[in-house]
Design a protein around this motif. Structure first.
Motif, mmCIF file in Angstrom:
data_model
loop_
_atom_site.group_PDB
_atom_site.id
_atom_site.type_symbol
_atom_site.label_atom_id
_atom_site.label_comp_id
_atom_site.label_asym_id
_atom_site.label_seq_id
_atom_site.Cartn_x
_atom_site.Cartn_y
_atom_site.Cartn_z
ATOM 1 N N GLY A 93 63.112 -26.747 151.544
ATOM 2 C CA GLY A 93 63.851 -26.818 150.298
ATOM 3 C C GLY A 93 65.343 -27.048 150.453
ATOM 4 O O GLY A 93 65.871 -27.238 151.546
ATOM 5 N N HIS A 94 66.029 -27.021 149.317
ATOM 6 C CA HIS A 94 67.441 -27.413 149.289
ATOM 7 C C HIS A 94 68.353 -26.416 149.974
ATOM 8 O O HIS A 94 69.492 -26.746 150.312
ATOM 9 C CB HIS A 94 67.901 -27.628 147.833
ATOM 10 C CG HIS A 94 67.893 -26.399 146.982
ATOM 11 N ND1 HIS A 94 66.740 -25.838 146.478
ATOM 12 C CD2 HIS A 94 68.913 -25.603 146.549
ATOM 13 C CE1 HIS A 94 67.044 -24.775 145.762
ATOM 14 N NE2 HIS A 94 68.348 -24.607 145.787
ATOM 15 N N ASN A 95 67.868 -25.190 150.193
ATOM 16 C CA ASN A 95 68.680 -24.204 150.904
ATOM 17 C C ASN A 95 68.414 -24.181 152.406
ATOM 18 O O ASN A 95 69.063 -23.444 153.140
ATOM 19 C CB ASN A 95 68.430 -22.807 150.323
ATOM 20 C CG ASN A 95 69.051 -22.643 148.950
ATOM 21 O OD1 ASN A 95 70.170 -23.108 148.711
ATOM 22 N ND2 ASN A 95 68.326 -22.005 148.044
ATOM 23 N N GLY A 96 67.455 -24.970 152.864
ATOM 24 C CA GLY A 96 67.107 -25.006 154.279
ATOM 25 C C GLY A 96 67.670 -26.237 154.963
ATOM 26 O O GLY A 96 68.483 -26.979 154.396
ATOM 27 N N PRO A 97 67.262 -26.490 156.203
ATOM 28 C CA PRO A 97 67.774 -27.643 156.942
ATOM 29 C C PRO A 97 67.235 -28.955 156.386
ATOM 30 O O PRO A 97 66.137 -29.007 155.819
ATOM 31 C CB PRO A 97 67.262 -27.395 158.373
ATOM 32 C CG PRO A 97 66.022 -26.584 158.176
ATOM 33 C CD PRO A 97 66.286 -25.709 156.990
ATOM 34 N N ALA A 98 68.014 -30.017 156.554
ATOM 35 C CA ALA A 98 67.601 -31.363 156.169
ATOM 36 C C ALA A 98 67.595 -32.235 157.413
ATOM 37 O O ALA A 98 68.441 -32.076 158.303
ATOM 38 C CB ALA A 98 68.550 -31.942 155.123
ATOM 39 N N PHE A 99 66.645 -33.157 157.473
ATOM 40 C CA PHE A 99 66.507 -34.013 158.641
ATOM 41 C C PHE A 99 66.344 -35.465 158.218
ATOM 42 O O PHE A 99 65.604 -35.758 157.266
ATOM 43 C CB PHE A 99 65.274 -33.612 159.466
ATOM 44 C CG PHE A 99 65.255 -32.187 159.916
ATOM 45 C CD1 PHE A 99 65.907 -31.801 161.081
ATOM 46 C CD2 PHE A 99 64.600 -31.218 159.173
ATOM 47 C CE1 PHE A 99 65.891 -30.478 161.499
ATOM 48 C CE2 PHE A 99 64.578 -29.894 159.576
ATOM 49 C CZ PHE A 99 65.225 -29.519 160.750
ATOM 50 N N LEU A 100 67.017 -36.363 158.921
ATOM 51 C CA LEU A 100 66.687 -37.777 158.835
ATOM 52 C C LEU A 100 65.603 -38.054 159.879
ATOM 53 O O LEU A 100 65.765 -37.715 161.054
ATOM 54 C CB LEU A 100 67.907 -38.653 159.093
ATOM 55 C CG LEU A 100 68.930 -38.752 157.964
ATOM 56 C CD1 LEU A 100 70.082 -39.654 158.367
ATOM 57 C CD2 LEU A 100 68.291 -39.261 156.667
ATOM 58 N N ALA A 101 64.511 -38.645 159.438
ATOM 59 C CA ALA A 101 63.364 -38.901 160.307
ATOM 60 C C ALA A 101 63.264 -40.397 160.580
ATOM 61 O O ALA A 101 63.089 -41.191 159.653
ATOM 62 C CB ALA A 101 62.086 -38.398 159.634
ATOM 63 N N TYR A 102 63.364 -40.784 161.859
ATOM 64 C CA TYR A 102 63.316 -42.178 162.267
ATOM 65 C C TYR A 102 61.875 -42.600 162.569
ATOM 66 O O TYR A 102 60.930 -41.836 162.390
ATOM 67 C CB TYR A 102 64.213 -42.400 163.484
ATOM 68 C CG TYR A 102 65.651 -41.995 163.292
ATOM 69 C CD1 TYR A 102 66.286 -42.133 162.053
ATOM 70 C CD2 TYR A 102 66.383 -41.437 164.333
ATOM 71 C CE1 TYR A 102 67.610 -41.751 161.873
ATOM 72 C CE2 TYR A 102 67.707 -41.056 164.170
ATOM 73 C CZ TYR A 102 68.315 -41.211 162.943
ATOM 74 O OH TYR A 102 69.624 -40.832 162.773
ATOM 75 N N GLN A 103 61.719 -43.821 163.064
ATOM 76 C CA GLN A 103 60.381 -44.330 163.347
ATOM 77 C C GLN A 103 59.630 -43.457 164.342
ATOM 78 O O GLN A 103 58.417 -43.265 164.222
ATOM 79 C CB GLN A 103 60.463 -45.772 163.876
ATOM 80 C CG GLN A 103 59.132 -46.381 164.282
ATOM 81 C CD GLN A 103 58.116 -46.426 163.151
ATOM 82 O OE1 GLN A 103 58.494 -46.541 161.983
ATOM 83 N NE2 GLN A 103 56.826 -46.324 163.482
#
Length: 398
Positions: free
Chosen positions: A286-296
């Protein structure tokens, strides 16, 4: 030949309790006779069939595990904390140092950096510490005869017999998980046949005892899945205030430059790297946790295991093994839901027009997207995260 399920269970009624079985020893023996005939038709030598299948036993524990998993969904916070532990990181760094000559050779040949290979090894069997102790032929035969996914498991049983026929392992030594996954990389038999390698040159593809064979086979598998050389799995990022969380997920991939324009930055506030790459944004807690950009390569990892949580755990464990630091934003705990509660959530979302898909009790991407639409319609942050607030609002939790 009619299917094993049709032959054995046309009139059987599966009981509701996971501990109740519709398969007794007599039915199992009848099924095994059909499996021996199937193996014969597949061209497997009679002596292999005899020495491999004549001592196979019905394993009721395998059926119980198959029917009862998972009773509860595990939050990303629970999953990540257990799998990317300090002990596993430190052991992984030690293994990474010990295996440098092999890992460097595999990177040159297959393009897979060594810290990723060690991360898969760590998550699958704790670096070879636990390979599973269930006879694979018992597990596959039981699941083939139990019937729910009989065609798949009878096919994998045939593949296991081909492995024995090849001389890679004796039937008595073929042990693994309750579902038939084997060796230090936990390959199913079909994956073993296609990707396992005799890297140490002893004449056998020995994924149980040979670390060389296991790690080389993992590299070969990842290359076959389409691993992109010179690319990461993904990275942790920070999001701007008022970010539109409906842009998350693999349906909304975009270039790094486009993510930068939307205010996505590195955890320390620096700009994203400039590279001609596309990425999806994943927010597993969710919005309070970590965010990740995921590549191929994130998608490649999911070719090994379809779980986004698994893919993040592999990537992050690899980062930590290579010397990277802890997450800048810790995962957020979530309520633990059983399948009945998830089914109720899906049913309510569907009734309100948010299309959660099949009401199967599995909290997958479709359910989370539907939950995000519900959140948006009700003035909440539309991150698709099943926290206490939205689950109470929708009536799943008190």
């Amino acid at each position: 030949m009619p299917s094993i399920r049709a032959a054995l269970f046309a009139s059987a009624t599966l009981l509701a309790s996971p501990a109740s079985y519709a398969l007794d020893n007599a039915e199992f023996e009848q099924c095994m006779a059909q499996l021996r005939a199937q193996a014969d038709e597949a061209g497997i030598p009679a002596q292999v069939i005899s020495r491999s299948l004549n001592t196979v036993k019905l394993n009721e524990r395998v059926i119980e595990l198959d029917r009862s998993q998972p009773e509860f969904t595990s939050s990303f916070s629970d999953y990540y904390t257990r799998r990317v532990s300090e002990t596993r990181i430190e052991t992984g760094r030690k293994k990474y140092r010990e295996q440098q000559p092999l890992l460097q050779a595999l990177t040159r040949e297959y393009g897979i950096p060594g810290h990723y290979l060690v991360a898969f090894w760590g998550l699958e069997t704790n670096y070879g510490g636990f390979l599973g102790s269930i006879p694979v032929l018992d597990a596959l035969s039981t699941l083939a005869c139990e019937g729910r996914r009989g065609d798949y498991f009878s096919g994998e049983l045939m593949n296991a017999l081909r492995i024995i026929q090849s001389g890679d392992v004796e039937a008595s030594q073929m042990e693994g998980s309750w579902a038939g996954a084997m060796g230090q990389t936990q390959f199913m038999p079909a994956i073993f046949l296609k990707y396992a390698i005799d890297h140490d040159g002893d004449g056998r593809r020995n994924l149980w005892e040979s670390e060389d064979d296991a790690l080389a086979s993992a590299a070969n598998f990842l290359q076959g899945l389409g691993w992109q050389r010179e690319q990461r799995w993904g990275r942790e990022v920070t999001l701007p205030d008022n970010f539109d969380f409906q842009l998350t997920g693999f349906a909304h991939q975009r270039s790094l430059s486009d993510w930068a324009k939307l205010g996505v930055r590195m955890p320390d506030g620096q700009p994203l790297p400039q590279a001609d790459m596309e990425a999806a944004l994943v927010v597993p807690s969710g919005h309070n946790g970590p965010a990740f950009l995921a590549y191929q390569n994130f998608r490649v990892i999911m070719g090994w295991n379809r779980s986004e949580s698994y893919a993040i755990a592999v990537g992050r464990l690899a980062d930590r093994i290579a010397g990277g630091g802890a997450l800048h934003q810790a995962p957020v705990p979530a309520p633990r839901l059983n399948r009945e509660q998830v089914t109720k959530l899906q049913k309510t979302l569907n009734e309100q027009g948010h299309d959660a898909g099949a009401e199967d009790g599995l909290l997958g991407p479709g359910t989370r997207q539907a939950l995000a639409r519900y959140q948006q319609a009700n003035g909440m942050v539309a991150d698709g995260f099943p926290d206490q607030e939205v689950l109470t609002h929708i009536g799943v939790l008190p």
